[in-house]
Write a protein that holds these residues in place. Sequence first.
Motif, PDB file in Angstrom:
ATOM      1  N   GLY A  98      -2.458   1.382   2.076  1.00 20.63           N
ATOM      2  CA  GLY A  98      -2.602  -0.055   2.212  1.00 20.63           C
ATOM      3  C   GLY A  98      -3.993  -0.406   2.713  1.00 20.63           C
ATOM      4  N   LEU A  99      -4.288  -1.680   2.748  1.00 18.82           N
ATOM      5  CA  LEU A  99      -5.610  -2.119   3.198  1.00 18.82           C
ATOM      6  C   LEU A  99      -5.857  -1.782   4.664  1.00 18.82           C
ATOM      7  N   GLY A 100      -4.785  -1.645   5.433  1.00 16.84           N
ATOM      8  CA  GLY A 100      -4.944  -1.251   6.826  1.00 16.84           C
ATOM      9  C   GLY A 100      -5.549   0.133   6.999  1.00 16.84           C
ATOM     10  N   ARG A 101      -5.428   0.974   5.956  1.00 20.58           N
ATOM     11  CA  ARG A 101      -6.000   2.312   6.041  1.00 20.58           C
ATOM     12  C   ARG A 101      -7.506   2.244   6.232  1.00 20.58           C
ATOM     13  N   LEU A 102      -8.167   1.326   5.512  1.00 25.76           N
ATOM     14  CA  LEU A 102      -9.608   1.174   5.661  1.00 25.76           C
ATOM     15  C   LEU A 102      -9.968   0.652   7.044  1.00 25.76           C
ATOM     16  N   SER A 162       0.883  -8.018   8.727  1.00 28.98           N
ATOM     17  CA  SER A 162       1.325  -6.946   9.623  1.00 28.98           C
ATOM     18  C   SER A 162       1.257  -5.571   8.988  1.00 28.98           C
ATOM     19  N   LEU A 163       1.132  -5.499   7.667  1.00 26.63           N
ATOM     20  CA  LEU A 163       1.020  -4.190   7.013  1.00 26.63           C
ATOM     21  C   LEU A 163      -0.215  -3.429   7.469  1.00 26.63           C
ATOM     22  N   THR A 164      -1.214  -4.133   7.968  1.00 24.67           N
ATOM     23  CA  THR A 164      -2.393  -3.425   8.475  1.00 24.67           C
ATOM     24  C   THR A 164      -2.022  -2.540   9.660  1.00 24.67           C
ATOM     25  N   VAL A 165      -1.004  -2.949  10.432  1.00 21.42           N
ATOM     26  CA  VAL A 165      -0.554  -2.145  11.567  1.00 21.42           C
ATOM     27  C   VAL A 165       0.107  -0.864  11.093  1.00 21.42           C
ATOM     28  N   VAL A 211      -7.617 -13.080   1.849  1.00 21.38           N
ATOM     29  CA  VAL A 211      -7.574 -13.673   0.508  1.00 21.38           C
ATOM     30  C   VAL A 211      -6.203 -13.455  -0.131  1.00 21.38           C
ATOM     31  N   LEU A 212      -5.649 -12.264   0.057  1.00 21.64           N
ATOM     32  CA  LEU A 212      -4.327 -11.970  -0.497  1.00 21.64           C
ATOM     33  C   LEU A 212      -3.269 -12.907   0.089  1.00 21.64           C
ATOM     34  N   HIS A 248      -0.951  -2.021  -0.925  1.00 26.42           N
ATOM     35  CA  HIS A 248      -0.582  -3.134  -0.050  1.00 26.42           C
ATOM     36  C   HIS A 248       0.392  -4.074  -0.760  1.00 26.42           C
ATOM     37  N   LEU A 249       0.099  -4.386  -2.008  1.00 31.31           N
ATOM     38  CA  LEU A 249       0.979  -5.266  -2.781  1.00 31.31           C
ATOM     39  C   LEU A 249       2.350  -4.627  -3.002  1.00 31.31           C
ATOM     40  N   ALA A 250       2.360  -3.356  -3.382  1.00 35.19           N
ATOM     41  CA  ALA A 250       3.629  -2.670  -3.641  1.00 35.19           C
ATOM     42  C   ALA A 250       4.477  -2.594  -2.381  1.00 35.19           C
TER      43      ALA A 250
END
Length: 267
Positions: free
Chosen positions: A194-198, A182-185, A225-226, A34-36
């Motif tokens: 990314g965290l959206g995968r979970l 929006s990266l969760t999308v 939190v991020l 997610h950070l990268a």
Amino acid sequence: MSSDLPGFASLGRWLNDPDNWLGSGGLLAHLREHLAFTVVIVLVAALIAIPAGIWMGHTGKGILLAGGFANALRAVPALGLLILLIVELSPHIHSRTGVGNLLAPGALPYFIPAALVLVILAVPPMLTNTYAGIQAVDPRAADAARGAGMSPLQVALRVEIPCAMPLILAGLRSATLQVIASLTVAAYAPLVGGLGRLIVDGQQNLIDPSLGYPAMLGAGITVAVLALVADGAFALAGRYVISPGVSGRRIRGRGTAAPQQSTLTES
């Protein structure tokens, strides 16, 4: 909501399990992805938006067109555009190589459309803030710099950009927070992490104790939190990047020092 759905207690058990933190499918691995992804997408958007905004603010050209275009981009539905680009672009991208631990083999055809969507979302706040900041610079300061013999490039680099830095940094800050959320999308694209995968995978079986509701909740809290950490980092960076004369810190410092000096004189 089903009564079989785990509650917050299951989140504590999930967080206390080291297997959910470590490994290629753990929370830390998805956080690193997610950070990268955030850094890459924000950097690409900044390389597009900030130079364009500086040029428009300096020359006054294309502002109406860019403003309308940026406002139109803000209204783009991220998920709908993601699906459209996957359908249209992914079949034409034939690379099946991975990128280290960030992209699995075969993920690149799906990551590129996801990254394009997020770049489109990140450009408007940086573009509008940059040219608005350059335009807000006192014309007398720019005229004085030209009178001192500075070239147009020197005026932009030494006068306009430092004076516009609060708005430029605010646009960068807004775009970064939007990309983090929006990266969760982007995880709706196959093989993109990314965290959206979970969150996306957890919807398939909510009652799964390791990949269901607890994983979704843990990833959602981590994203929040991020975002808070990134927001605080930008606020801290502003104290070092923005000139004290522009931010007003120097003026406030002088204002607090004066009463102390007068008190000593009276005593």
